[in-house]
Motif scaffolding. Structure first.
Motif, PDB file in Angstrom:
ATOM      1  N   PHE A  45       0.843  -1.570   0.100  1.00 24.53           N
ATOM      2  CA  PHE A  45      -0.192   0.607   0.056  1.00 24.53           C
ATOM      3  C   PHE A  45       0.955   1.536   0.406  1.00 24.53           C
ATOM      4  CE2 PHE A  45      -2.364   3.656   2.179  1.00 24.53           C
ATOM      5  CZ  PHE A  45      -3.724   3.366   1.316  1.00 24.53           C
ATOM      6  N   SER A  46       2.285   1.031   0.482  1.00 17.93           N
ATOM      7  CA  SER A  46       2.872   2.278   1.015  1.00 17.93           C
ATOM      8  C   SER A  46       3.489   2.648  -0.488  1.00 17.93           C
ATOM      9  CB  SER A  46       3.833   2.529   2.039  1.00 17.93           C
ATOM     10  OG  SER A  46       4.516   1.247   1.385  1.00 17.93           O
ATOM     11  N   VAL A  47       3.788   2.247  -1.361  1.00 21.42           N
ATOM     12  CA  VAL A  47       3.725   2.112  -2.471  1.00 21.42           C
ATOM     13  C   VAL A  47       3.569   2.659  -3.654  1.00 21.42           C
ATOM     14  CG1 VAL A  47       5.231   0.855  -4.624  1.00 21.42           C
ATOM     15  CG2 VAL A  47       6.005   0.820  -2.681  1.00 21.42           C
ATOM     16  N   PHE A  48       2.180   2.046  -3.449  1.00 26.77           N
ATOM     17  CA  PHE A  48       0.799   2.150  -4.148  1.00 26.77           C
ATOM     18  C   PHE A  48       0.698   3.788  -4.296  1.00 26.77           C
ATOM     19  CE2 PHE A  48      -2.876   2.838  -3.592  1.00 26.77           C
ATOM     20  CZ  PHE A  48      -3.650   2.994  -4.920  1.00 26.77           C
ATOM     21  N   VAL A  49       0.645   4.120  -2.719  1.00 24.10           N
ATOM     22  CA  VAL A  49      -0.012   5.809  -2.862  1.00 24.10           C
ATOM     23  C   VAL A  49       0.761   6.632  -2.633  1.00 24.10           C
ATOM     24  CG1 VAL A  49       0.045   6.239  -0.359  1.00 24.10           C
ATOM     25  CG2 VAL A  49      -2.127   6.854  -0.751  1.00 24.10           C
ATOM     26  N   GLU A  50       2.097   6.514  -3.030  1.00 21.82           N
ATOM     27  CA  GLU A  50       2.918   7.401  -3.692  1.00 21.82           C
ATOM     28  C   GLU A  50       2.698   7.256  -5.071  1.00 21.82           C
ATOM     29  OE1 GLU A  50       4.724   9.825  -1.888  1.00 21.82           O
ATOM     30  OE2 GLU A  50       3.673   8.982  -0.217  1.00 21.82           O
ATOM     31  N   ARG A  51       2.294   6.479  -5.451  1.00 19.70           N
ATOM     32  CA  ARG A  51       2.589   6.613  -7.611  1.00 19.70           C
ATOM     33  C   ARG A  51       1.105   7.025  -7.157  1.00 19.70           C
ATOM     34  NH1 ARG A  51       3.728   1.363 -11.439  1.00 19.70           N
ATOM     35  NH2 ARG A  51       3.140   2.622 -12.764  1.00 19.70           N
ATOM     36  N   PHE A  52       0.022   6.495  -6.826  1.00 22.57           N
ATOM     37  CA  PHE A  52      -0.949   7.298  -6.764  1.00 22.57           C
ATOM     38  C   PHE A  52      -0.952   8.957  -6.894  1.00 22.57           C
ATOM     39  CE2 PHE A  52      -5.482   8.340  -5.605  1.00 22.57           C
ATOM     40  CZ  PHE A  52      -6.483   7.691  -6.665  1.00 22.57           C
ATOM     41  N   GLN A 147      -9.926   0.411  -1.731  1.00 22.42           N
ATOM     42  CA  GLN A 147      -9.584  -1.447  -1.848  1.00 22.42           C
ATOM     43  C   GLN A 147      -9.052  -2.330  -1.984  1.00 22.42           C
ATOM     44  OE1 GLN A 147     -13.699  -2.817  -3.881  1.00 22.42           O
ATOM     45  NE2 GLN A 147     -13.600  -4.406  -1.160  1.00 22.42           N
ATOM     46  N   LEU A 148      -8.549  -3.219  -1.603  1.00 17.44           N
ATOM     47  CA  LEU A 148      -7.616  -4.203  -2.540  1.00 17.44           C
ATOM     48  C   LEU A 148      -8.376  -5.254  -3.320  1.00 17.44           C
ATOM     49  CD1 LEU A 148      -4.510  -4.977  -2.590  1.00 17.44           C
ATOM     50  CD2 LEU A 148      -5.364  -6.672  -0.529  1.00 17.44           C
ATOM     51  N   ARG A 149      -8.248  -5.380  -4.464  1.00 13.13           N
ATOM     52  CA  ARG A 149      -8.992  -6.860  -5.353  1.00 13.13           C
ATOM     53  C   ARG A 149      -7.728  -7.665  -6.029  1.00 13.13           C
ATOM     54  NH1 ARG A 149     -12.670  -2.280  -8.122  1.00 13.13           N
ATOM     55  NH2 ARG A 149     -13.348  -1.167  -6.621  1.00 13.13           N
ATOM     56  N   GLY A 150      -8.120  -8.445  -5.881  1.00 13.47           N
ATOM     57  CA  GLY A 150      -6.900  -9.485  -6.143  1.00 13.47           C
ATOM     58  C   GLY A 150      -5.367  -9.087  -5.494  1.00 13.47           C
ATOM     59  N   ASP A 151      -4.691  -8.215  -5.693  1.00 15.51           N
ATOM     60  CA  ASP A 151      -3.182  -7.931  -5.544  1.00 15.51           C
ATOM     61  C   ASP A 151      -2.971  -6.538  -5.575  1.00 15.51           C
ATOM     62  OD1 ASP A 151      -3.116  -8.683  -8.427  1.00 15.51           O
ATOM     63  OD2 ASP A 151      -0.623  -9.873  -8.216  1.00 15.51           O
ATOM     64  N   LYS A 152      -4.439  -6.191  -6.289  1.00 15.71           N
ATOM     65  CA  LYS A 152      -3.700  -4.160  -6.657  1.00 15.71           C
ATOM     66  C   LYS A 152      -4.754  -3.832  -5.353  1.00 15.71           C
ATOM     67  CE  LYS A 152      -2.065  -5.194 -11.681  1.00 15.71           C
ATOM     68  NZ  LYS A 152      -1.866  -4.912 -12.030  1.00 15.71           N
ATOM     69  N   TRP A 153      -4.101  -2.790  -5.676  1.00 11.96           N
ATOM     70  CA  TRP A 153      -5.032  -1.111  -4.939  1.00 11.96           C
ATOM     71  C   TRP A 153      -5.836  -0.704  -6.130  1.00 11.96           C
ATOM     72  CZ3 TRP A 153      -5.860  -1.476   0.346  1.00 11.96           C
ATOM     73  CH2 TRP A 153      -5.162  -2.535   1.213  1.00 11.96           C
ATOM     74  N   PHE A 154      -7.159  -0.325  -5.915  1.00  9.83           N
ATOM     75  CA  PHE A 154      -8.097   0.678  -6.506  1.00  9.83           C
ATOM     76  C   PHE A 154      -9.274   1.940  -5.501  1.00  9.83           C
ATOM     77  CE2 PHE A 154      -7.595  -2.883  -8.876  1.00  9.83           C
ATOM     78  CZ  PHE A 154      -7.278  -2.637 -10.524  1.00  9.83           C
ATOM     79  N   VAL A 155      -9.175   2.757  -6.811  1.00 13.66           N
ATOM     80  CA  VAL A 155     -10.549   3.346  -5.300  1.00 13.66           C
ATOM     81  C   VAL A 155     -11.660   2.785  -5.556  1.00 13.66           C
ATOM     82  CG1 VAL A 155     -11.665   5.924  -5.876  1.00 13.66           C
ATOM     83  CG2 VAL A 155      -8.924   5.511  -6.662  1.00 13.66           C
ATOM     84  N   LYS A 156     -11.936   3.492  -3.781  1.00 17.22           N
ATOM     85  CA  LYS A 156     -13.166   2.502  -3.765  1.00 17.22           C
ATOM     86  C   LYS A 156     -14.889   3.967  -3.391  1.00 17.22           C
ATOM     87  CE  LYS A 156     -15.945  -0.557  -0.869  1.00 17.22           C
ATOM     88  NZ  LYS A 156     -16.132  -1.049   0.291  1.00 17.22           N
ATOM     89  N   GLN A 157     -14.441   4.921  -3.768  1.00 13.48           N
ATOM     90  CA  GLN A 157     -15.049   5.514  -2.458  1.00 13.48           C
ATOM     91  C   GLN A 157     -14.236   7.212  -2.922  1.00 13.48           C
ATOM     92  OE1 GLN A 157     -17.764   4.577   0.693  1.00 13.48           O
ATOM     93  NE2 GLN A 157     -17.936   6.580   1.046  1.00 13.48           N
ATOM     94  N   TYR A 158     -14.863   7.982  -2.925  1.00 15.28           N
ATOM     95  CA  TYR A 158     -14.645   9.455  -2.602  1.00 15.28           C
ATOM     96  C   TYR A 158     -15.367  10.419  -1.900  1.00 15.28           C
ATOM     97  CZ  TYR A 158     -12.593  14.218  -3.477  1.00 15.28           C
ATOM     98  OH  TYR A 158     -11.353  14.917  -3.484  1.00 15.28           O
ATOM     99  N   ASP A 159     -14.925  11.133  -0.940  1.00  9.94           N
ATOM    100  CA  ASP A 159     -16.025  11.471  -0.235  1.00  9.94           C
ATOM    101  C   ASP A 159     -15.571  13.718  -0.021  1.00  9.94           C
ATOM    102  OD1 ASP A 159     -18.344  10.080   0.368  1.00  9.94           O
ATOM    103  OD2 ASP A 159     -16.713   8.814   1.139  1.00  9.94           O
TER     104      ASP A 159
END
Length: 163
Positions: A45-52, A147-159
């Motif tokens: 997650f830490s790698v994902f969120v920085e790249r995101f 949300q983690l789907r399989g082995d990757k993180w995706f945006v599930k909701q935005y508020d």
């Protein structure tokens, strides 16, 4: 007037209850991603969120279709009351298009850079991580639920919460 106070109180307690129920703060090192072969295949997650937040093309690839969420600035005008004021419904739920989220994420990232004014925290549930960008004691916050789907993180909701 009392209707607004009740709505805001309910909204506050709902958000508070959601964030407090069996959640843990996420450690940026993602210590739970070490160990087994299966865990090592998961995107950290830490790698994902920085790249995101640093790569807009990558971020858009992690938004699949339309995303549910809320925007408290989007009140539905219901009717004009007897005194002449406008009555607003508490309907703040919405569906964000990918194009709208592109603009929202750009704004989120600009605000995220102002570390003196805005704070960030992460809350982890079973398969989701919520990133909250907020101004302390101001009633303003932006929430992205991943949300983690399989082995990757995706945006599930935005508020967008602006009380």
């Amino acid at each position: 007037m009392m209707r607004y106070k009740v709505f805001y109180c309910l909204l506050f307690f709902a958000c508070f209850s959601f964030s407090c129920s069996n959640n843990k703060a996420v450690n940026q090192k993602d210590s739970d991603n070490s160990g087994s072969d299966v865990a090592e295949k998961k995107e950290a997650f830490s790698v994902f969120v920085e790249r995101f937040h640093n790569d807009s093309i990558f971020a858009l690839s992690r938004i699949e279709g339309e995303i549910p969420g809320t925007n408290t600035d989007d009140y539905t005008i219901d009717s004009i009351d007897i005194i002449g004021g406008t009555e607003y419904l508490g309907n703040t739920e919405r569906i964000w298009t990918k194009e709208e989220l592109k603009d929202e994420l750009h704004e989120f990232n600009l605000l995220r850079e102002d570390k003196e004014k805005y704070s960030t925290k992460f809350i982890k549930t079973d398969d989701c991580v919520e990133e909250i960008l907020y101004i302390q004691d101001a009633g303003f916050s932006l929430h992205i639920v991943f949300q983690l789907r399989g082995d990757k993180w995706f945006v599930k909701q935005y508020d967008v919460i602006n009380l």
